[in-house]
Motif scaffolding. Structure first.
Motif, mmCIF file in Angstrom:
data_model
loop_
_atom_site.group_PDB
_atom_site.id
_atom_site.type_symbol
_atom_site.label_atom_id
_atom_site.label_comp_id
_atom_site.label_asym_id
_atom_site.label_seq_id
_atom_site.Cartn_x
_atom_site.Cartn_y
_atom_site.Cartn_z
ATOM 1 N N ILE A 13 0.895 -1.315 -0.024
ATOM 2 C CA ILE A 13 -0.015 -0.048 -0.047
ATOM 3 C C ILE A 13 0.947 1.103 0.178
ATOM 4 O O ILE A 13 0.563 2.270 -0.588
ATOM 5 C CB ILE A 13 -1.010 -0.014 1.060
ATOM 6 C CG1 ILE A 13 -1.898 -1.387 1.342
ATOM 7 C CG2 ILE A 13 -1.783 1.176 1.196
ATOM 8 C CD1 ILE A 13 -2.482 -1.528 0.133
ATOM 9 N N ILE A 14 1.839 1.215 0.887
ATOM 10 C CA ILE A 14 2.782 2.373 0.865
ATOM 11 C C ILE A 14 3.756 2.409 -0.338
ATOM 12 O O ILE A 14 3.846 3.545 -0.936
ATOM 13 C CB ILE A 14 3.218 2.734 2.364
ATOM 14 C CG1 ILE A 14 2.548 2.728 3.306
ATOM 15 C CG2 ILE A 14 4.243 3.801 2.136
ATOM 16 C CD1 ILE A 14 2.806 2.512 4.802
ATOM 17 N N ILE A 65 -4.696 3.821 5.361
ATOM 18 C CA ILE A 65 -3.478 4.228 4.544
ATOM 19 C C ILE A 65 -3.910 5.149 3.572
ATOM 20 O O ILE A 65 -3.362 6.286 3.016
ATOM 21 C CB ILE A 65 -2.754 3.406 4.149
ATOM 22 C CG1 ILE A 65 -1.887 2.875 5.662
ATOM 23 C CG2 ILE A 65 -1.382 3.556 3.157
ATOM 24 C CD1 ILE A 65 -1.421 1.352 5.390
ATOM 25 N N ALA A 66 -4.950 4.846 2.807
ATOM 26 C CA ALA A 66 -5.521 5.274 1.261
ATOM 27 C C ALA A 66 -6.032 6.796 1.749
ATOM 28 O O ALA A 66 -5.881 7.766 0.900
ATOM 29 C CB ALA A 66 -6.612 4.517 0.984
ATOM 30 N N ALA A 67 -6.411 6.853 2.951
ATOM 31 C CA ALA A 67 -6.988 8.341 3.255
ATOM 32 C C ALA A 67 -5.768 9.100 3.130
ATOM 33 O O ALA A 67 -5.671 10.666 2.786
ATOM 34 C CB ALA A 67 -7.817 8.250 4.605
ATOM 35 N N ILE A 68 -4.676 8.883 3.831
ATOM 36 C CA ILE A 68 -3.493 9.452 4.016
ATOM 37 C C ILE A 68 -2.808 9.645 2.539
ATOM 38 O O ILE A 68 -2.568 10.911 2.171
ATOM 39 C CB ILE A 68 -2.357 8.982 4.899
ATOM 40 C CG1 ILE A 68 -3.082 9.071 6.117
ATOM 41 C CG2 ILE A 68 -1.077 9.686 4.892
ATOM 42 C CD1 ILE A 68 -2.255 8.116 7.238
ATOM 43 N N ARG A 69 -3.019 8.543 1.659
ATOM 44 C CA ARG A 69 -2.633 8.828 0.456
ATOM 45 C C ARG A 69 -3.143 9.892 -0.479
ATOM 46 O O ARG A 69 -2.925 10.869 -1.280
ATOM 47 C CB ARG A 69 -2.390 7.488 -0.418
ATOM 48 C CG ARG A 69 -1.933 7.561 -1.845
ATOM 49 C CD ARG A 69 -2.104 6.223 -2.513
ATOM 50 N NE ARG A 69 -1.208 5.519 -1.868
ATOM 51 C CZ ARG A 69 0.339 5.370 -2.243
ATOM 52 N NH1 ARG A 69 0.722 6.274 -3.231
ATOM 53 N NH2 ARG A 69 1.206 4.632 -1.909
ATOM 54 N N ASN A 70 -4.648 9.816 -0.196
ATOM 55 C CA ASN A 70 -5.414 10.705 -0.879
ATOM 56 C C ASN A 70 -5.277 12.129 -0.437
ATOM 57 O O ASN A 70 -5.221 13.143 -1.373
ATOM 58 C CB ASN A 70 -7.005 10.371 -0.649
ATOM 59 C CG ASN A 70 -7.935 11.196 -1.332
ATOM 60 O OD1 ASN A 70 -7.593 11.811 -2.497
ATOM 61 N ND2 ASN A 70 -9.024 11.410 -0.848
ATOM 62 N N GLU A 87 -9.615 -2.236 7.227
ATOM 63 C CA GLU A 87 -9.520 -1.132 7.715
ATOM 64 C C GLU A 87 -8.432 -0.324 7.856
ATOM 65 O O GLU A 87 -8.258 0.893 7.775
ATOM 66 C CB GLU A 87 -10.256 -1.214 9.329
ATOM 67 C CG GLU A 87 -10.173 -0.097 10.171
ATOM 68 C CD GLU A 87 -10.798 -0.428 11.611
ATOM 69 O OE1 GLU A 87 -10.200 0.132 12.455
ATOM 70 O OE2 GLU A 87 -11.507 -1.559 11.555
ATOM 71 N N GLU A 88 -7.138 -0.953 7.957
ATOM 72 C CA GLU A 88 -5.755 -0.509 7.897
ATOM 73 C C GLU A 88 -5.518 0.224 6.438
ATOM 74 O O GLU A 88 -4.814 1.266 6.230
ATOM 75 C CB GLU A 88 -4.863 -1.402 8.410
ATOM 76 C CG GLU A 88 -4.877 -1.619 9.763
ATOM 77 C CD GLU A 88 -5.832 -2.713 10.139
ATOM 78 O OE1 GLU A 88 -6.593 -3.547 9.296
ATOM 79 O OE2 GLU A 88 -5.789 -3.304 11.161
ATOM 80 N N LYS A 125 -14.122 16.948 10.922
ATOM 81 C CA LYS A 125 -14.067 15.680 12.001
ATOM 82 C C LYS A 125 -12.515 15.310 12.296
ATOM 83 O O LYS A 125 -12.230 14.611 13.172
ATOM 84 C CB LYS A 125 -14.941 14.399 11.340
ATOM 85 C CG LYS A 125 -16.367 14.655 11.410
ATOM 86 C CD LYS A 125 -17.099 13.478 10.633
ATOM 87 C CE LYS A 125 -18.378 13.784 10.662
ATOM 88 N NZ LYS A 125 -19.464 12.490 10.213
ATOM 89 N N LYS A 126 -11.743 15.782 11.216
ATOM 90 C CA LYS A 126 -10.482 15.120 11.299
ATOM 91 C C LYS A 126 -9.515 16.589 11.260
ATOM 92 O O LYS A 126 -9.964 17.553 10.484
ATOM 93 C CB LYS A 126 -9.814 14.198 10.238
ATOM 94 C CG LYS A 126 -10.722 12.963 10.327
ATOM 95 C CD LYS A 126 -9.990 12.088 11.396
ATOM 96 C CE LYS A 126 -10.720 10.797 11.350
ATOM 97 N NZ LYS A 126 -10.434 9.899 12.581
#
Length: 166
Positions: A14-15, A48-53, A43-44, A107-108
């Motif tokens: 993923i990374i 990671i995908a949210a951070i990549r986005n 979930e994990e 929210k974040k």
């Protein structure tokens, strides 16, 4: 709890964007195991995908793996008003924080450039900020200037959080 191999699988696939064939060889597991982990670790993967986005949306010029390490090393509080993601959640859950924006923002913590005239390519210029500080700071104020506003927000958040304890 994830195993060391599963953690390494996420990092590689993923990374680092490594393919299954290479990962299977590196970790000495078969591809079917990797496919099972892929589903099991959804979930994990999504985190990671949210951070990549975020990395992609901001067109950050550094390698994703470097940004990912930086992002995960940050305290989860706003640089300016110091509210944490957990406190934001508490305020939302208790109805002390309401805005129509919560569907898309708030929210974040968000990514902020301390010096808005510089790009998103220097870790020293990046910080996490709550939606309210990031939105108010825009590209008008420097980090030093906005700390004054952050103090006011901090007092308001403290008051609202204290009201939740009553």
């Amino acid at each position: 709890m994830m195993t060391e191999n599963q953690i390494e699988f996420l990092r590689l696939h993923i990374i680092e964007q490594e393919n299954y064939e290479n990962i299977a060889e590196m970790l000495a597991v078969d591809r079917s195991t990797l496919s099972a982990w892929y589903e099991e670790l959804k979930e994990e993967r999504l985190a990671i995908a949210a951070i990549r986005n975020l990395w992609g949306r901001k067109k950050i010029k550094m390698e994703f793996s470097d940004f990912y390490k930086w992002y995960n090393s940050q305290d989860r509080n706003c640089l300016y008003c110091e509210i944490t993601e957990n406190e934001i959640k508490e305020l939302i859950d208790t109805g002390r924080l309401q805005t129509k924006r919560l569907a898309t923002r708030g929210k974040k913590l968000e990514l902020d450039r301390k010096q808005p005239d510089l790009e998103y390519d220097d870790f020293n210029n990046l910080a996490l900020a709550c939606y309210w500080c990031n939105n108010a700071k825009t590209d008008t104020f420097s980090e030093e200037e906005f700390f004054k506003v952050g103090k006011v927000f901090k007092d308001i958040w403290k008051q609202r959080l204290a009201e939740n304890k009553i």
